[in-house]
Scaffold this active site. Structure first.
Site, PDB file in Angstrom:
ATOM      1  N   ARG A  76      38.419  43.886  29.222  1.00  0.00           N
ATOM      2  CA  ARG A  76      37.738  44.730  30.077  1.00  0.00           C
ATOM      3  C   ARG A  76      37.870  44.141  31.552  1.00  0.00           C
ATOM      4  O   ARG A  76      38.170  45.223  32.444  1.00  0.00           O
ATOM      5  CB  ARG A  76      36.256  44.991  29.605  1.00  0.00           C
ATOM      6  CG  ARG A  76      35.868  46.006  28.601  1.00  0.00           C
ATOM      7  CD  ARG A  76      34.937  45.412  28.002  1.00  0.00           C
ATOM      8  NE  ARG A  76      35.176  44.247  27.234  1.00  0.00           N
ATOM      9  CZ  ARG A  76      35.807  43.958  25.901  1.00  0.00           C
ATOM     10  NH1 ARG A  76      36.019  45.172  25.412  1.00  0.00           N
ATOM     11  NH2 ARG A  76      36.085  42.888  25.532  1.00  0.00           N
ATOM     12  N   THR A  77      37.600  43.257  31.683  1.00  0.00           N
ATOM     13  CA  THR A  77      37.551  42.738  33.382  1.00  0.00           C
ATOM     14  C   THR A  77      38.736  42.908  33.860  1.00  0.00           C
ATOM     15  O   THR A  77      39.090  43.529  34.986  1.00  0.00           O
ATOM     16  CB  THR A  77      36.755  41.497  33.553  1.00  0.00           C
ATOM     17  OG1 THR A  77      35.691  41.310  32.566  1.00  0.00           O
ATOM     18  CG2 THR A  77      36.470  41.152  34.982  1.00  0.00           C
ATOM     19  N   LYS A  91      51.009  23.011  35.238  1.00  0.00           N
ATOM     20  CA  LYS A  91      51.663  21.685  35.627  1.00  0.00           C
ATOM     21  C   LYS A  91      50.736  20.954  36.394  1.00  0.00           C
ATOM     22  O   LYS A  91      51.175  19.969  36.689  1.00  0.00           O
ATOM     23  CB  LYS A  91      52.850  22.484  36.545  1.00  0.00           C
ATOM     24  CG  LYS A  91      53.790  23.233  35.666  1.00  0.00           C
ATOM     25  CD  LYS A  91      54.849  23.522  37.020  1.00  0.00           C
ATOM     26  CE  LYS A  91      55.322  25.145  36.479  1.00  0.00           C
ATOM     27  NZ  LYS A  91      56.110  25.718  37.544  1.00  0.00           N
ATOM     28  N   ARG A 121      38.798  34.828  37.086  1.00  0.00           N
ATOM     29  CA  ARG A 121      38.098  34.078  35.854  1.00  0.00           C
ATOM     30  C   ARG A 121      38.665  33.019  35.788  1.00  0.00           C
ATOM     31  O   ARG A 121      39.744  32.569  35.684  1.00  0.00           O
ATOM     32  CB  ARG A 121      38.142  34.920  34.840  1.00  0.00           C
ATOM     33  CG  ARG A 121      37.529  34.613  33.679  1.00  0.00           C
ATOM     34  CD  ARG A 121      37.439  35.478  32.572  1.00  0.00           C
ATOM     35  NE  ARG A 121      36.635  36.464  32.507  1.00  0.00           N
ATOM     36  CZ  ARG A 121      36.264  37.707  31.746  1.00  0.00           C
ATOM     37  NH1 ARG A 121      36.607  37.288  30.516  1.00  0.00           N
ATOM     38  NH2 ARG A 121      35.485  38.497  32.075  1.00  0.00           N
ATOM     39  N   HIS A 128      28.689  36.543  36.335  1.00  0.00           N
ATOM     40  CA  HIS A 128      29.578  37.604  35.978  1.00  0.00           C
ATOM     41  C   HIS A 128      29.171  38.813  36.641  1.00  0.00           C
ATOM     42  O   HIS A 128      28.811  39.637  36.258  1.00  0.00           O
ATOM     43  CB  HIS A 128      29.854  37.672  34.383  1.00  0.00           C
ATOM     44  CG  HIS A 128      31.098  38.450  34.066  1.00  0.00           C
ATOM     45  ND1 HIS A 128      31.822  39.325  35.281  1.00  0.00           N
ATOM     46  CD2 HIS A 128      31.509  38.828  32.916  1.00  0.00           C
ATOM     47  CE1 HIS A 128      32.798  39.927  34.413  1.00  0.00           C
ATOM     48  NE2 HIS A 128      32.706  39.495  33.039  1.00  0.00           N
TER      49      HIS A 128
END
Ligand code: CP
Length: 305
Positions: free
Chosen positions: A51-52, A80, A101, A129
């Site tokens: 969703r986000t 890396k 995120r 959030h």
């Protein structure tokens, strides 16, 4: 230049401004179709999302802008060993705004100090959030016509559920809001939310373990998933994961105008048999997330419409 790392960075007036903007976007989408032409959003997702990430991307496309980014750390140079700071310093050369995120609490805050462009926290570990809260607020506003004077039940994993931490903080600023925190003992809401956010404002709340006992008094029921990815021990997750399952039977004592929310994804917390109940608002909530992210992008990019 503004970032959005914590929902409390937005005043109540600014939240209303975003809601009003989202309502105008819903009513007049054509007015916004090209307002971000030439602008680029970078979606930097070091943790999975449906969703986000996709609603941020849809939001930018619907504003006429472009999107670049990655959907997992493995496909970026983080694999890396590149630091978050270096990553965003580079991305700041390619994009106008970042939605990030990350599994580590505080990573978007670190990023905001180095990126040189606005950074939006799209979820940091078990912490916050804020853009989910924007989706939640618009949904409550559209369903109830107000953000004041209501009893909100938050149910499930209140310890690791970052959406709950942001929502309780945001709603604590509206008069007449009370909370019922419904969770197993092991997944209670972090103490700092009670002592730093609710207690100083004298906000009413109770902590209970029974969803059935709380149901009749609720105006909003915010169900959450037990956050498997934040557990150290699989056995504890298995023991707690089905603590609360909302079924049509459990809704028999609920108010007729209850609004049932869930940030999604759901696993088992809401039976699919509840989906056809007119009080189930969680798919509308996912759609509202796109409109609020459009409003937020416009605000942080300081686009005049
Ligand atoms: N609600 C939410 O954050 O969903 P995603 O994890 O799919 O983005």
């Amino acid at each position: 230049m503004r970032n959005l790392i914590d929902i409390m960075e937005l005043s109540v007036e600014e939240l209303q401004e975003l809601i009003d903007r989202a309502m105008d976007i819903i009513a007049n989408p054509e007015k916004y179709a090209h307002v971000c032409a030439g602008k680029k959003l970078a979606t930097l997702f070091f943790e999975p999302s449906t969703r986000t990430r996709l609603s941020f991307e849809a939001a930018m496309y619907e504003l006429g802008g472009h999107v670049l980014g990655f959907s997992e750390a493995q496909s970026s140079s983080a694999s890396k060993g590149e630091s978050v700071s270096d990553t965003v310093r580079v991305v700041g050369c390619y994009a106008d705004i970042i939605a990030m995120r990350h599994p580590k609490e505080g990573a978007p805050l670190v990023a905001s100090r180095k990126a040189g462009i606005p950074v939006i926290n799209a979820g940091d570990g078990g912490h916050n959030h804020p853009t989910q809260t924007l989706a939640d607020l618009l949904t409550i506003y559209r369903e109830k016509g107000r953000l004041t004077d209501m009893t909100i039940g938050v149910c499930g994993d209140l310890k690791f559920g970052r959406t709950v931490h942001s929502l309780v903080s945001a709603m604590s600023r509206y008069p007449g809001v009370r909370f019922v925190m419904i969770s197993p003992e092991e997944l209670k809401i972090p103490k700092y939310i009670l002592t730093d956010v609710l207690d100083p404002k004298g906000i009413e709340y109770e902590e209970v373990t029974s969803l059935e006992g709380a149901m009749p008094k609720l105006d909003i029921l915010y169900m959450t998933r037990v956050q498997r990815e934040r557990f150290f021990n699989e056995a504890d997750y298995v023991r707690l994961k089905d603590s609360y399952i909302l079924t049509p039977d459990k809704l028999k004592t609920a108010k007729n105008d209850l609004c049932i929310l869930h940030p999604l994804p759901r696993v088992n917390e809401i039976s699919v048999a509840v989906d056809d109940d007119p009080r189930a608002c969680y798919f509308k909530q996912a759609l509202n997330g796109k409109y609020m992210r459009m409003a937020l992008i416009l605000k942080l990019l300081e686009v005049d419409v």
